[in-house]
Design a protein around this motif. Structure first.
Motif, mmCIF file in Angstrom:
data_model
loop_
_atom_site.group_PDB
_atom_site.id
_atom_site.type_symbol
_atom_site.label_atom_id
_atom_site.label_comp_id
_atom_site.label_asym_id
_atom_site.label_seq_id
_atom_site.Cartn_x
_atom_site.Cartn_y
_atom_site.Cartn_z
ATOM 1 N N LEU A 88 0.826 -1.209 0.000
ATOM 2 C CA LEU A 88 0.000 0.000 0.000
ATOM 3 C C LEU A 88 0.858 1.257 0.000
ATOM 4 O O LEU A 88 0.537 2.244 -0.680
ATOM 5 C CB LEU A 88 -0.921 -0.002 1.217
ATOM 6 C CG LEU A 88 -2.218 -0.787 1.090
ATOM 7 C CD1 LEU A 88 -2.904 -0.893 2.446
ATOM 8 C CD2 LEU A 88 -3.158 -0.143 0.076
ATOM 9 N N LEU A 89 1.932 1.223 0.755
ATOM 10 C CA LEU A 89 2.823 2.382 0.815
ATOM 11 C C LEU A 89 3.427 2.672 -0.551
ATOM 12 O O LEU A 89 3.391 3.813 -1.035
ATOM 13 C CB LEU A 89 3.925 2.134 1.850
ATOM 14 C CG LEU A 89 4.966 3.251 2.002
ATOM 15 C CD1 LEU A 89 4.295 4.537 2.488
ATOM 16 C CD2 LEU A 89 6.071 2.823 2.967
ATOM 17 N N VAL A 90 3.956 1.650 -1.193
ATOM 18 C CA VAL A 90 4.612 1.844 -2.497
ATOM 19 C C VAL A 90 3.599 2.266 -3.553
ATOM 20 O O VAL A 90 3.794 3.264 -4.272
ATOM 21 C CB VAL A 90 5.337 0.555 -2.930
ATOM 22 C CG1 VAL A 90 5.888 0.707 -4.339
ATOM 23 C CG2 VAL A 90 6.459 0.222 -1.953
ATOM 24 N N LEU A 91 2.503 1.515 -3.670
ATOM 25 C CA LEU A 91 1.508 1.816 -4.703
ATOM 26 C C LEU A 91 0.791 3.128 -4.421
ATOM 27 O O LEU A 91 0.466 3.881 -5.356
ATOM 28 C CB LEU A 91 0.489 0.676 -4.791
ATOM 29 C CG LEU A 91 1.026 -0.671 -5.279
ATOM 30 C CD1 LEU A 91 -0.053 -1.742 -5.183
ATOM 31 C CD2 LEU A 91 1.535 -0.570 -6.712
ATOM 32 N N GLY A 92 0.543 3.433 -3.142
ATOM 33 C CA GLY A 92 -0.126 4.682 -2.791
ATOM 34 C C GLY A 92 0.719 5.895 -3.106
ATOM 35 O O GLY A 92 0.224 6.892 -3.649
ATOM 36 N N VAL A 93 1.995 5.827 -2.760
ATOM 37 C CA VAL A 93 2.896 6.945 -3.067
ATOM 38 C C VAL A 93 2.987 7.156 -4.562
ATOM 39 O O VAL A 93 2.961 8.297 -5.054
ATOM 40 C CB VAL A 93 4.285 6.687 -2.456
ATOM 41 C CG1 VAL A 93 5.298 7.687 -2.990
ATOM 42 C CG2 VAL A 93 4.225 6.767 -0.936
ATOM 43 N N GLN A 94 3.076 6.068 -5.312
ATOM 44 C CA GLN A 94 3.129 6.174 -6.768
ATOM 45 C C GLN A 94 1.849 6.789 -7.328
ATOM 46 O O GLN A 94 1.894 7.610 -8.249
ATOM 47 C CB GLN A 94 3.354 4.786 -7.381
ATOM 48 C CG GLN A 94 4.780 4.288 -7.297
ATOM 49 C CD GLN A 94 5.710 5.089 -8.185
ATOM 50 O OE1 GLN A 94 6.362 6.046 -7.733
ATOM 51 N NE2 GLN A 94 5.773 4.722 -9.449
ATOM 52 N N ALA A 95 0.710 6.379 -6.768
ATOM 53 C CA ALA A 95 -0.571 6.914 -7.254
ATOM 54 C C ALA A 95 -0.674 8.412 -7.004
ATOM 55 O O ALA A 95 -1.139 9.175 -7.864
ATOM 56 C CB ALA A 95 -1.723 6.176 -6.587
#
Length: 473
Positions: A88-95
């Motif tokens: 969630l951290l990686v994908l959320g930051v990317q989003a």
């Protein structure tokens, strides 16, 4: 390249030295430190080779894969939630960084909001310490005075963990499927594989090739029941039961002989896990799931009659050839004559009586989420922990899930339909089981939401292409 290799090797050396230091100075098991170092190294290499998006997706797949293993971990840190948080951290930051649209199926919000509302209400109107101290607990739980006076904080923590299961997987899956539209079947296969590994461990423990569960748990089941990589035999059985429709579908729809043999072996492995877990509820529902999954597929319908005849002939042969076989099988499955079965039935009755008292003491908002799994009937547990508010929120979310899954039932070779069967199996078995807040239970909800998100993304991309000068994704 030599310079890069030197940096990577140097970093691994530093991490290894740090791992030795951590294991020496703390009580963290060496295997956990080694796993953490290996995982961080793999993440770094994948990030370097493929970028953050692939790292986030890989972490999500691993989270789903390990979600049934709730006995593996260090203290309260389990691999499934930890990997999910990282994803969630990686994908959320990317989003956020790339301004990607974030959408989530509306039917998830009623249950999530209901849990949040009840958690807040419990903070202001907690159950009395005297009531909580006088409750019957199956595991002989004892609370000290501080815990009894601050029971609302424990309820809030349990609510947060449940919200992670309800929303966390869905957010991660819907973010990831935008990048990889073919991801839903991968997540489903990872879920099946994770439950299969736990069932395999249970079988090897049963035949004394290994003693994994004995090392993970602080007790050994005196009735001979196996738990695999889970905290309790019923959790092993429930994990295997939920993925059974997917495994059966793979077995009957596989085109190559090798693929069909592997999928059939996985089905047998899952059934073996349910048998050695000796969960009567999961065993009964698994037979129903097998029939339903076979009937849904043309090849399965053709194989159903010969398979039924084969099973009847095999059972009849065993019963005639082995004196007392029926009694021994009944005892092994805790269907007849087992002291543990009698004790289990008595315990369930006592838990049901306590749950009914909980409901009567606070029917509208329950007594808090610290009792969300303190029973053996998820429908009563919903009312006991969250009252009518959470019960209705659960029903609305469930109806929304079914409606959405039915609307997209033909996508990905009928995957949403199979996930409906999985959830149906959970709800039926839940009449006599207590699995309500576990992470692995909400994988079907996440995959269905991801399938819907993939459909919406394809529609949006198609519309953008048709419009002159439209944005392309």
């Amino acid at each position: 390249m030599n310079r890069v290799a030197a940096v990577v090797l140097g970093a691994i050396g530093v991490l290894a030295a740090g791992a030795v230091l951590v294991a020496t100075l703390t009580s963290v098991p060496p295997w956990a430190v080694v796993a953490a170092v290996g995982g961080l190294t793999a993440v770094g290499v994948l990030w370097w080779l493929r970028g953050p998006d692939d790292v986030g997706i890989a972490l999500l797949v691993l989270a789903v894969f390990s979600s049934p293993w709730n006995a593996v971990g260090v203290g309260s840190l389990k691999p499934g939630p930890v990997l999910l948080a990282a994803s969630l951290l990686v994908l959320g930051v990317q989003a956020v960084r790339l301004r990607r649209p974030i959408s989530i199926s509306a039917w998830l919000w009623p249950l999530a909001v209901a849990v949040l509302v009840v958690a807040v209400i419990t903070m202001f109107v907690p159950p009395s310490p005297s009531y909580m101290a006088g409750r019957f607990y199956a595991d002989e739980t004892f609370f000290d005075l501080w815990e009894l006076q601050h029971v609302a904080w424990g309820s809030a923590l349990d609510a947060a963990q449940w919200l992670v299961a309800i929303l966390g997987l869905v957010f991660a899956a819907t973010l990831a499927v935008r990048l990889r539209p073919a991801l839903p079947p991968v997540l489903a296969d990872a879920w099946v594989a994770g439950a299969g590994v736990s069932a395999l461990v249970a079988l090897t423990d049963q035949f004394e090739f290994t003693a994994v569960s004995a090392k993970l748990l602080p007790f050994v089941d005196v009735g001979g029941r196996q738990a695999g990589l889970t905290v309790q035999p019923n959790h092993l059985a429930m994990g295997a039961l939920l993925v059974l429709p997917l495994a059966v579908w793979r077995a009957v729809s596989a085109r190559g002989r090798a693929s069909r043999l592997v999928a059939t072996a996985v089905v047998l492995l899952l059934l073996g896990g349910i048998v050695v877990a000796q969960s009567r509820g999961a065993l009964a529902v698994s037979l129903l799931v097998l029939v339903v999954a076979l009937v849904l597929h043309r090849r399965g319908r053709l194989a159903l009659a010969p398979l039924a005849v084969l099973v009847v002939v095999a059972i009849s042969t065993v019963l005639l050839a082995v004196p007392g076989a029926a009694r021994k099988v009944g005892e092994a499955l805790r269907l007849t004559g087992q002291d543990s079965a009698v004790a289990s039935n008595l315990l369930r009755d006592m838990l049901t009586e306590q749950t009914l008292r909980d409901i009567g003491s606070s029917p509208w908002h329950g007594i808090g989420f610290q009792v969300a799994v303190a029973g053996h009937n998820i429908w009563l547990q919903l009312l006991a922990c969250g009252g009518v508010i959470v019960f209705l929120g659960f029903l609305v979310t469930l109806v929304g899930f079914v409606a959405e899954a039915w609307g997209i039932r033909d996508r990905y070779d009928g995957l949403p339909l199979l996930l409906m069967i999985s959830v149906g199996a959970w709800l039926v078995a839940g009449i006599v089981e207590n699995n309500l807040t576990d992470l692995f239970l909400y994988v079907p909800f996440a995959i269905v939401a991801a399938v819907k998100a993939a459909d919406m993304h394809r529609t949006a991309v198609g519309a953008a292409v048709l419009v002159p000068g439209g944005a392309r994704s």
